[in-house]
Design an enzyme around this catalytic site. Structure first.
Site, PDB file in Angstrom:
ATOM      1  N   ALA A  66      -1.184 -34.997  -6.742  1.00 16.05           N
ATOM      2  CA  ALA A  66      -2.378 -35.829  -6.858  1.00 16.05           C
ATOM      3  C   ALA A  66      -2.853 -35.741  -8.305  1.00 16.05           C
ATOM      4  O   ALA A  66      -2.555 -34.775  -9.015  1.00 16.05           O
ATOM      5  CB  ALA A  66      -3.446 -35.331  -5.902  1.00 16.05           C
ATOM      6  N   GLY A 111       0.803 -33.046  -3.797  1.00 17.25           N
ATOM      7  CA  GLY A 111       0.800 -34.301  -3.045  1.00 17.25           C
ATOM      8  C   GLY A 111       2.130 -35.042  -3.143  1.00 17.25           C
ATOM      9  O   GLY A 111       2.499 -35.794  -2.233  1.00 17.25           O
ATOM     10  N   GLU A 114       4.309 -33.536  -0.674  1.00 13.43           N
ATOM     11  CA  GLU A 114       3.814 -33.973   0.639  1.00 13.43           C
ATOM     12  C   GLU A 114       4.300 -35.388   0.964  1.00 13.43           C
ATOM     13  O   GLU A 114       4.611 -35.690   2.110  1.00 13.43           O
ATOM     14  CB  GLU A 114       2.285 -33.887   0.679  1.00 13.43           C
ATOM     15  CG  GLU A 114       1.787 -32.439   0.663  1.00 13.43           C
ATOM     16  CD  GLU A 114       0.278 -32.354   0.645  1.00 13.43           C
ATOM     17  OE1 GLU A 114      -0.300 -32.527  -0.437  1.00 13.43           O
ATOM     18  OE2 GLU A 114      -0.331 -32.131   1.692  1.00 13.43           O
ATOM     19  N   GLU A 134      -0.990 -26.308  -5.100  1.00 14.16           N
ATOM     20  CA  GLU A 134      -2.428 -26.537  -4.861  1.00 14.16           C
ATOM     21  C   GLU A 134      -3.244 -25.253  -4.918  1.00 14.16           C
ATOM     22  O   GLU A 134      -4.352 -25.232  -5.459  1.00 14.16           O
ATOM     23  CB  GLU A 134      -2.648 -27.211  -3.491  1.00 14.16           C
ATOM     24  CG  GLU A 134      -2.300 -28.691  -3.466  1.00 14.16           C
ATOM     25  CD  GLU A 134      -0.889 -28.959  -2.993  1.00 14.16           C
ATOM     26  OE1 GLU A 134      -0.029 -28.062  -3.115  1.00 14.16           O
ATOM     27  OE2 GLU A 134      -0.642 -30.082  -2.527  1.00 14.16           O
TER      28      GLU A 134
HETATM   29  N1  DAK Z   1      -2.170 -35.074 -12.468  1.00 15.56           N
HETATM   30  C1  DAK Z   1      -2.460 -35.715 -13.615  1.00 15.56           C
HETATM   31  N2  DAK Z   1      -1.686 -35.701 -14.709  1.00 15.56           N
HETATM   32  C2  DAK Z   1      -0.546 -34.989 -14.627  1.00 15.56           C
HETATM   33  C3  DAK Z   1      -0.174 -34.287 -13.462  1.00 15.56           C
HETATM   34  C4  DAK Z   1      -1.042 -34.356 -12.327  1.00 15.56           C
HETATM   35  N3  DAK Z   1      -0.759 -33.775 -11.175  1.00 15.56           N
HETATM   36  N4  DAK Z   1       1.008 -33.678 -13.707  1.00 15.56           N
HETATM   37  C5  DAK Z   1       1.336 -33.977 -14.960  1.00 15.56           C
HETATM   38  N5  DAK Z   1       0.409 -34.769 -15.526  1.00 15.56           N
HETATM   39  C6  DAK Z   1       0.399 -35.311 -16.886  1.00 15.56           C
HETATM   40  C7  DAK Z   1       0.044 -34.243 -17.888  1.00 15.56           C
HETATM   41  O1  DAK Z   1      -1.349 -34.102 -17.960  1.00 15.56           O
HETATM   42  C8  DAK Z   1       0.637 -34.831 -19.152  1.00 15.56           C
HETATM   43  O2  DAK Z   1      -0.235 -35.820 -19.654  1.00 15.56           O
HETATM   44  P1  DAK Z   1      -0.529 -35.931 -21.262  1.00 15.56           P
HETATM   45  O3  DAK Z   1      -1.051 -34.585 -21.650  1.00 15.56           O
HETATM   46  O4  DAK Z   1       0.835 -36.248 -21.848  1.00 15.56           O
HETATM   47  O5  DAK Z   1      -1.515 -37.048 -21.363  1.00 15.56           O
HETATM   48  C9  DAK Z   1       1.884 -35.527 -18.657  1.00 15.56           C
HETATM   49  O6  DAK Z   1       1.710 -35.738 -17.250  1.00 15.56           O
HETATM   50  C10 DAK Z   1       3.150 -34.726 -18.858  1.00 15.56           C
HETATM   51  O7  DAK Z   1       2.940 -33.434 -18.258  1.00 15.56           O
HETATM   52  P2  DAK Z   1       3.249 -32.083 -19.045  1.00 15.56           P
HETATM   53  O8  DAK Z   1       3.062 -32.270 -20.508  1.00 15.56           O
HETATM   54  O9  DAK Z   1       2.469 -31.011 -18.376  1.00 15.56           O
HETATM   55  O10 DAK Z   1       4.799 -31.934 -18.747  1.00 15.56           O
HETATM   56  P3  DAK Z   1       5.655 -30.585 -18.645  1.00 15.56           P
HETATM   57  O11 DAK Z   1       7.075 -30.988 -18.573  1.00 15.56           O
HETATM   58  O12 DAK Z   1       5.227 -29.597 -19.695  1.00 15.56           O
HETATM   59  O13 DAK Z   1       5.212 -29.942 -17.227  1.00 15.56           O
HETATM   60  C11 DAK Z   1       4.733 -30.019 -14.867  1.00 15.56           C
HETATM   61  C12 DAK Z   1       5.540 -30.622 -16.051  1.00 15.56           C
HETATM   62  C13 DAK Z   1       4.992 -30.879 -13.641  1.00 15.56           C
HETATM   63  C14 DAK Z   1       5.259 -28.595 -14.584  1.00 15.56           C
HETATM   64  C15 DAK Z   1       3.233 -29.941 -15.234  1.00 15.56           C
HETATM   65  O14 DAK Z   1       2.835 -31.228 -15.689  1.00 15.56           O
HETATM   66  C16 DAK Z   1       2.354 -29.565 -14.089  1.00 15.56           C
HETATM   67  O15 DAK Z   1       2.254 -28.399 -13.723  1.00 15.56           O
HETATM   68  N6  DAK Z   1       1.661 -30.584 -13.517  1.00 15.56           N
HETATM   69  C17 DAK Z   1       0.717 -30.334 -12.463  1.00 15.56           C
HETATM   70  C18 DAK Z   1       1.450 -30.143 -11.174  1.00 15.56           C
HETATM   71  C19 DAK Z   1       0.504 -29.829 -10.051  1.00 15.56           C
HETATM   72  O16 DAK Z   1      -0.250 -28.829 -10.090  1.00 15.56           O
HETATM   73  N7  DAK Z   1       0.524 -30.681  -9.043  1.00 15.56           N
HETATM   74  C20 DAK Z   1      -0.317 -30.507  -7.901  1.00 15.56           C
HETATM   75  C21 DAK Z   1      -1.549 -31.306  -8.112  1.00 15.56           C
HETATM   76  S1  DAK Z   1      -2.729 -30.974  -6.868  1.00 15.56           S
HETATM   77  C22 DAK Z   1      -6.228 -33.887  -1.112  1.00 15.56           C
HETATM   78  C23 DAK Z   1      -4.988 -33.898  -0.624  1.00 15.56           C
HETATM   79  C24 DAK Z   1      -3.971 -33.536  -1.401  1.00 15.56           C
HETATM   80  C25 DAK Z   1      -4.192 -33.123  -2.688  1.00 15.56           C
HETATM   81  C26 DAK Z   1      -5.440 -33.142  -3.154  1.00 15.56           C
HETATM   82  C27 DAK Z   1      -6.469 -33.534  -2.386  1.00 15.56           C
HETATM   83  N8  DAK Z   1      -7.291 -34.241  -0.276  1.00 15.56           N
HETATM   84  C28 DAK Z   1      -6.981 -34.482   1.129  1.00 15.56           C
HETATM   85  C29 DAK Z   1      -8.583 -34.362  -0.805  1.00 15.56           C
HETATM   86  C30 DAK Z   1      -3.097 -32.761  -3.486  1.00 15.56           C
HETATM   87  C31 DAK Z   1      -3.308 -32.053  -4.598  1.00 15.56           C
HETATM   88  C32 DAK Z   1      -2.295 -31.949  -5.599  1.00 15.56           C
HETATM   89  O17 DAK Z   1      -1.251 -32.549  -5.542  1.00 15.56           O
END
Ligand code: DAK
Length: 260
Positions: A66, A111, A114, A134
């Site tokens: 997400a 997400g 998921e 998460e």
């Molecule tokens: N959201 C927004 N932007 C993201 C992102 C994300 N999840 N993942 C990556 N990006 C963006 C980065 O901010 C970066 O943007 P700029 O800085 O270039 O503007 C760009 O994509 C490239 O990412 P990185 O520079 O970080 O790339 P790397 O190769 O160094 O790293 C990575 C790749 C995938 C390991 C890293 O980007 C990372 O850790 N990303 C976050 C992954 C993460 O934590 N995903 C889970 C998100 S939480 C809900 C239900 C479900 C959910 C929420 C609520 N409800 C029912 C309310 C689900 C929650 C989630 O999914």
């Protein structure tokens, strides 16, 4: 329909849906969640589509979760609305009667993972990495991940993945039972298309009714589930495809199914 963050190609009965926000690693913002819901509804209604594939645009990511930037400063009300959008999108995808294959071409996190496990079958690139980070962000999987992961791989493995928030390779996820097949990165779409073609060569209603029976097994007791199976088995005999399939066997030729 116009989509802001999806590219959809339909050819010979197979729809390829690409999540298209590569600069944000295809993270799911509200627009993208709405797009996924609308695409699932549109493709479900399209009689020319028999199999759906979902994948990510770009070399790096399937869907990296997400959108954290959008979620970061949400109020409780906005969080609830975001959650509802997510549930509507994932339910529309999961409830499609047609088979849906996830082609996991890179990061499938939170997400994004998921979304993958809401699909029927997952093929992944050997470069892909998956996980539920998460809990590292102070939330837990909220698009059905706690439920689907436990059903897919068992309680202990689901808990280990979710409690630790660790990212694992496609191969490790395959060994845990999340993924059907890991393939060399460059062969992913070729392998997924071959799978889609194989499924498409079978009676489409038979495949859809089988999907319904299998999915019902998760929520019904055995007797009720067998009733659904008996009803759906009977329904197959209302199709021209069943006549064609069995006639072709008797005539020692390949069947030609028309989805009728
Ligand atoms: N959201 C927004 N932007 C993201 C992102 C994300 N999840 N993942 C990556 N990006 C963006 C980065 O901010 C970066 O943007 P700029 O800085 O270039 O503007 C760009 O994509 C490239 O990412 P990185 O520079 O970080 O790339 P790397 O190769 O160094 O790293 C990575 C790749 C995938 C390991 C890293 O980007 C990372 O850790 N990303 C976050 C992954 C993460 O934590 N995903 C889970 C998100 S939480 C809900 C239900 C479900 C959910 C929420 C609520 N409800 C029912 C309310 C689900 C929650 C989630 O999914």
């Amino acid at each position: 329909m116009e989509y802001k963050n999806l590219i959809i190609e339909i050819k010979d009965g197979i729809a390829i849906v690409k999540v298209n926000r590569p600069k944000a690693l295809n993270a799911l913002n509200s627009e993208t969640l709405d797009d996924i819901k609308n695409a699932a509804i549109e493709l479900e209604a399209n009689k020319d589509v028999w199999v759906v594939i979902i994948t990510g645009e770009g070399e790096k990511a399937f869907i990296a979760g997400a959108d954290i930037l959008e979620m970061k400063d949400m109020t409780a009300l906005q969080g609830m609305q975001f959650s509802q959008r997510g549930h509507e999108a994932l339910s529309a995808l999961e409830n499609m009667s047609k088979p849906v294959i996830a082609a996991v071409n890179g990061f499938a996190l939170g997400g994004g993972f998921e979304v993958a496990i809401a699909c029927d079958i997952i093929y992944a690139s050997d470069k892909a990495k998956v996980g539920f980070p998460e809990t590292t962000l102070g939330i837990h999987p909220g698009f059905g991940g706690t439920q689907r992961a436990a059903k897919l791989v068992g309680l202990a493995k689901a808990k280990e993945m979710i409690f630790t928030g660790k990212m694992v390779s496609a191969q490790e996820a395959y060994e845990m039972g999340f993924i059907n097949k890991v393939v060399p990165h460059e062969d992913l779409m070729k392998e997924v298309m071959a799978l889609a073609e194989k499924i498409k060569s079978n009676g489409p209603f038979a495949v859809r009714l089988a999907k319904e029976c299998i999915n019902k097994s998760l929520s019904l007791d055995m007797d009720s589930a067998l009733m659904v199976e008996a009803k759906d088995f009977g329904l197959c005999f209302a199709t021209k495809d069943q006549k064609e399939g069995m006639t072709a066997f008797v005539e020692k030729r390949k069947p030609t199914f028309k989805g009728e």
